[in-house]
Design a protein around this motif. Structure first.
Motif, PDB file in Angstrom:
ATOM      1  N   ASP A 180     -14.364 -20.340   5.322  1.00  0.00           N
ATOM      2  CA  ASP A 180     -14.079 -18.935   5.706  1.00  0.00           C
ATOM      3  C   ASP A 180     -13.899 -18.694   7.272  1.00  0.00           C
ATOM      4  O   ASP A 180     -14.837 -18.580   8.169  1.00  0.00           O
ATOM      5  CB  ASP A 180     -14.841 -18.123   5.056  1.00  0.00           C
ATOM      6  N   SER A 210     -13.166 -16.493   8.945  1.00  0.00           N
ATOM      7  CA  SER A 210     -13.715 -15.074   9.574  1.00  0.00           C
ATOM      8  C   SER A 210     -15.126 -15.006   9.801  1.00  0.00           C
ATOM      9  O   SER A 210     -15.758 -14.106  10.499  1.00  0.00           O
ATOM     10  CB  SER A 210     -13.135 -13.853   8.841  1.00  0.00           C
ATOM     11  N   GLN A 250     -11.152  -9.009  -3.543  1.00  0.00           N
ATOM     12  CA  GLN A 250     -11.934  -8.208  -2.897  1.00  0.00           C
ATOM     13  C   GLN A 250     -13.489  -8.622  -3.348  1.00  0.00           C
ATOM     14  O   GLN A 250     -13.426  -9.121  -4.421  1.00  0.00           O
ATOM     15  CB  GLN A 250     -11.738  -6.817  -3.153  1.00  0.00           C
ATOM     16  N   GLN A 310     -11.917  -3.625   3.499  1.00  0.00           N
ATOM     17  CA  GLN A 310     -10.458  -3.480   3.639  1.00  0.00           C
ATOM     18  C   GLN A 310     -10.000  -4.901   3.440  1.00  0.00           C
ATOM     19  O   GLN A 310      -8.837  -5.172   3.311  1.00  0.00           O
ATOM     20  CB  GLN A 310     -10.056  -3.093   5.027  1.00  0.00           C
ATOM     21  N   SER A 311     -10.631  -6.058   3.751  1.00  0.00           N
ATOM     22  CA  SER A 311     -10.583  -7.418   3.857  1.00  0.00           C
ATOM     23  C   SER A 311     -10.026  -7.829   2.607  1.00  0.00           C
ATOM     24  O   SER A 311     -10.619  -7.407   1.402  1.00  0.00           O
ATOM     25  CB  SER A 311     -11.557  -8.262   4.293  1.00  0.00           C
ATOM     26  N   ARG A 312      -8.958  -8.627   2.582  1.00  0.00           N
ATOM     27  CA  ARG A 312      -8.363  -9.231   1.318  1.00  0.00           C
ATOM     28  C   ARG A 312      -8.224 -10.707   1.287  1.00  0.00           C
ATOM     29  O   ARG A 312      -8.030 -11.173   2.318  1.00  0.00           O
ATOM     30  CB  ARG A 312      -6.929  -8.652   1.024  1.00  0.00           C
ATOM     31  N   ASN A 368     -12.215 -14.461   3.012  1.00  0.00           N
ATOM     32  CA  ASN A 368     -11.540 -13.736   4.165  1.00  0.00           C
ATOM     33  C   ASN A 368     -12.595 -12.669   4.344  1.00  0.00           C
ATOM     34  O   ASN A 368     -12.127 -11.261   4.775  1.00  0.00           O
ATOM     35  CB  ASN A 368     -10.130 -13.049   3.997  1.00  0.00           C
ATOM     36  N   TYR A 369     -13.987 -12.841   4.099  1.00  0.00           N
ATOM     37  CA  TYR A 369     -14.901 -11.629   4.442  1.00  0.00           C
ATOM     38  C   TYR A 369     -14.890 -11.587   5.970  1.00  0.00           C
ATOM     39  O   TYR A 369     -14.767 -12.036   6.976  1.00  0.00           O
ATOM     40  CB  TYR A 369     -16.199 -12.257   4.264  1.00  0.00           C
ATOM     41  N   SER A 405     -12.712 -10.122   7.758  1.00  0.00           N
ATOM     42  CA  SER A 405     -11.478 -10.110   8.494  1.00  0.00           C
ATOM     43  C   SER A 405     -10.852  -8.869   8.967  1.00  0.00           C
ATOM     44  O   SER A 405      -9.910  -9.114   9.954  1.00  0.00           O
ATOM     45  CB  SER A 405     -10.401 -11.022   7.449  1.00  0.00           C
ATOM     46  N   ASP A 406     -11.045  -7.853   8.335  1.00  0.00           N
ATOM     47  CA  ASP A 406     -10.613  -6.795   8.841  1.00  0.00           C
ATOM     48  C   ASP A 406     -11.553  -5.878   9.734  1.00  0.00           C
ATOM     49  O   ASP A 406     -12.686  -5.980   9.318  1.00  0.00           O
ATOM     50  CB  ASP A 406     -10.403  -5.779   7.520  1.00  0.00           C
ATOM     51  N   ASP A 461     -14.176  -3.664   8.382  1.00  0.00           N
ATOM     52  CA  ASP A 461     -15.393  -4.068   7.724  1.00  0.00           C
ATOM     53  C   ASP A 461     -16.524  -4.446   8.602  1.00  0.00           C
ATOM     54  O   ASP A 461     -17.647  -4.307   8.362  1.00  0.00           O
ATOM     55  CB  ASP A 461     -15.020  -5.085   6.996  1.00  0.00           C
TER      56      ASP A 461
END
Length: 571
Positions: free
Chosen positions: A80, A82, A302, A404-406, A425-426, A428-429, A432
């Motif tokens: 991952d 992020s 999610q 919000q991450s996807r 993608n934890y 990643s936004d 978050d």
């Protein structure tokens, strides 16, 4: 080889599949075949995994089954990017009851706005007024809060048997910073409460226990275990059966009515893609003939990402850590055998709290899981081993409710037995990251409030020297992990990303539905097992063409919104 024929073929005997098998076969005439890759969860019916099945029954057994490959898929994610290139172990149930046989038994419906939000996204029939009757139909609530819930359903919901003094102190400290002690399933979720648990008489109440076992005596229901589905058989644009492997041979089960995938947010998109339903480029890359180009299959992933703040207690203050070894453990085993109480009834958390990261939010976006215990963080993050520390401690662990991450879940091979590629993608936004930093700060406020503050010696993680937003976010990236809530990979709704229509039918393919956590267009605000069960309850009426249940008159008076929570959060 030709296999059995049924009116409905259900793939996956997990949280949703067990509900469907019960409801669809209830008339005694409709033939239902339930195909499950794992084994029977009943100890005496499956001696080859007797020890694992006994562990499933004991609530605290989740600490062991989380890493037990006899009942657990134990998927591993891709690195991952992020969160420092870490790979995460994703436990998923591979046994009757699915993940409801492995989870922490925490029951949370979510917020009313979650479901009204689904409806606003094009999921007609999934607003709060539409889904609330199905929560109630599932529930058999014990205790003082029963009026908020259903009381005649098959799924037992009870309060923790262990009101540990440290948990009581944590609850009081949450109240001290402005969170009202309330029923989180009342008019408002914001507040602090003892966790409702899916426990019956001191034993885990999985959907296998609640729904499937009572139905298995019906002659029109057949449950086939150790049968891994490999492909949906599609003819003339319609699903007509399921190919599966059992006892080393390939079989095809024929469905006269519908094929229903209930494999969960990981297995259902994988099976769709293996069957030619999914992103065209991905399927062609693996040499799979395209049946329906649905780019949303495997997308929209999610999950709740949880980060634990751990505190060492002062000398003389006891936590659960000390009960897990030596003569105390023997004493606790005796308490469980004689009274079904004590350490062995422990769930994944005792206390939960919901709050807002900013005052201008309409509803909570943070949830806390609070447990009077601390685990060896390195062993847990590396190997999924849940080992309690020797010295006393308490964990205050927040997650962001609506990330919000996807991410994505896609096949990595055309081999149906190969695991899929999971990319979470934890964080990643950027939003978050902001919310989880604020959540960690609120966690510190809980720990600094009395009476809990007087029992804490020092903060172990992230540590008193971790103060800035950047440092707290760096800690979250290196120390957080999955809360085991993957959803959204076969989302219902409207638009090009929607895999399903609001009736949970796969777009472009007839007689094929998905019914599991993957159908959620957006993750619910809390632990996801209760919403998954609700989805299956509602779907069973849709499949049978029954009139939807009508909402009951609100049983709880609306409680006035307090502003104090917003004040301390933003302070």
């Amino acid at each position: 080889m030709n296999g059995p024929t049924a009116d409905y073929v259900i793939v996956g005997a997990g949280s949703a599949g067990c509900v469907l098998a019960n409801r669809l076969s209830a008339d005694g005439r409709t033939r239902v075949l339930l195909v499950e890759a794992g084994g029977d969860d009943r100890p005496l019916r499956n001696l080859r995994q007797f020890a694992s099945n006994m562990t499933i029954r004991i609530p605290v057994g989740y600490a062991s089954t989380l890493k037990d490959r006899r009942v657990n898929w134990l998927f591993e994610t891709q690195a991952d990017a992020s969160t420092g290139g870490r790979r995460y172990l994703w436990p998923r149930g591979k046994v009757l009851g699915g993940s409801s046989s492995l989870n922490g038994m925490l029951y949370v419906r979510g917020q009313r706005g979650d479901y009204d939000g689904w409806r606003a996204m094009g999921c007609e029939g999934w607003g709060w007024a539409d889904v609330e009757p199905y929560f109630r139909r599932a529930e058999h609530r014990h205790g003082e809060a029963a009026e908020t819930y259903g009381t005649d359903g098959p799924l037992d919901i009870s309060d923790p048997t262990m009101a540990h003094p440290l948990s009581q102190a944590a609850l009081k400290s949450c109240e001290a910073i402005g969170l009202e002690h309330r029923d989180i399933h009342g008019a408002e979720q914001e507040g602090v409460a003892w966790f409702p648990l899916t426990v019956r008489n001191g034993k885990r109440c999985s959907t296998a226990v609640a729904y499937l076992h009572p139905a298995m005596a019906r002659p029109n229901l057949r449950v086939l275990t150790r049968a891994q589905a490999t492909r949906v058989v599609i003819e003339g644009g319609q699903a007509v059966g399921v190919e599966f492997r059992h006892d080393g041979k390939c079989h095809v089960a024929r469905a006269l009515g519908e094929v229903i995938l209930a494999g969960g947010a990981v297995n259902s998109p994988q099976l769709l893609q293996l069957s030619g339903i999914g992103p065209a480029a991905l399927l062609r890359a693996h040499g799979i003939d395209l049946i329906a180009d649905l780019p949303g299959v495997g997308a929209n992933l999610q999950d709740h990402y949880i980060v634990s703040e751990n505190y060492r207690l002062k000398k003389g203050v006891q936590s659960i850590n000390e009960l897990a070894r030596g003569w105390r453990l023997l004493r606790e085993a005796g308490r469980y055998l004689t009274r079904k109480r004590g350490l062995l009834t422990l769930s994944a958390a005792h206390v939960t709290a919901f709050c807002r990261s900013h005052a201008d939010l309409a509803s909570p976006d943070i949830q806390f899981h609070i447990l009077p215990a601390t685990v060896d963080a390195d062993a847990f993050l590396r190997e999924q081993k849940m080992l309690l520390e020797k010295l006393p401690g308490i964990s205050i662990a927040p997650c962001q409710l609506r990330p919000q991450s996807r991410g994505t879940i896609n096949i990595a091979s055309a081999d149906p037995l190969a695991p899929p590629a999971i990319t979470p993608n934890y964080l990643s936004d950027p939003m978050d990251g902001k919310v989880i930093v604020e959540a960690l700060r609120i966690g510190r406020r809980i720990a600094a409030a009395e009476p809990l503050a007087g029992q804490i010696d020092h903060e172990m993680a992230p540590g008193a020297d971790v103060l800035s937003d950047d440092d707290l976010l760096a800690f979250a990236r290196e120390a957080g992990t999955t809360l085991y809530h993957p959803v959204g990979t076969c989302a219902m709704g409207q638009g090009p990303g929607a895999v399903l229509d609001p009736q949970l039918r796969v777009r472009g393919v007839g007689r094929l539905r998905v019914v599991d956590a993957g159908v959620m267009p957006r993750i619910s605000s809390g632990n996801t097992n209760a919403p998954t069960i609700m989805i299956a309850e509602k779907a069973s009426d849709m499949i049978l063409g029954k009139t939807p249940l009508a909402a009951k008159v609100e049983a709880v008076r609306p409680q006035p919104k307090k502003t104090r929570s917003a004040e301390w959060i933003s302070a």
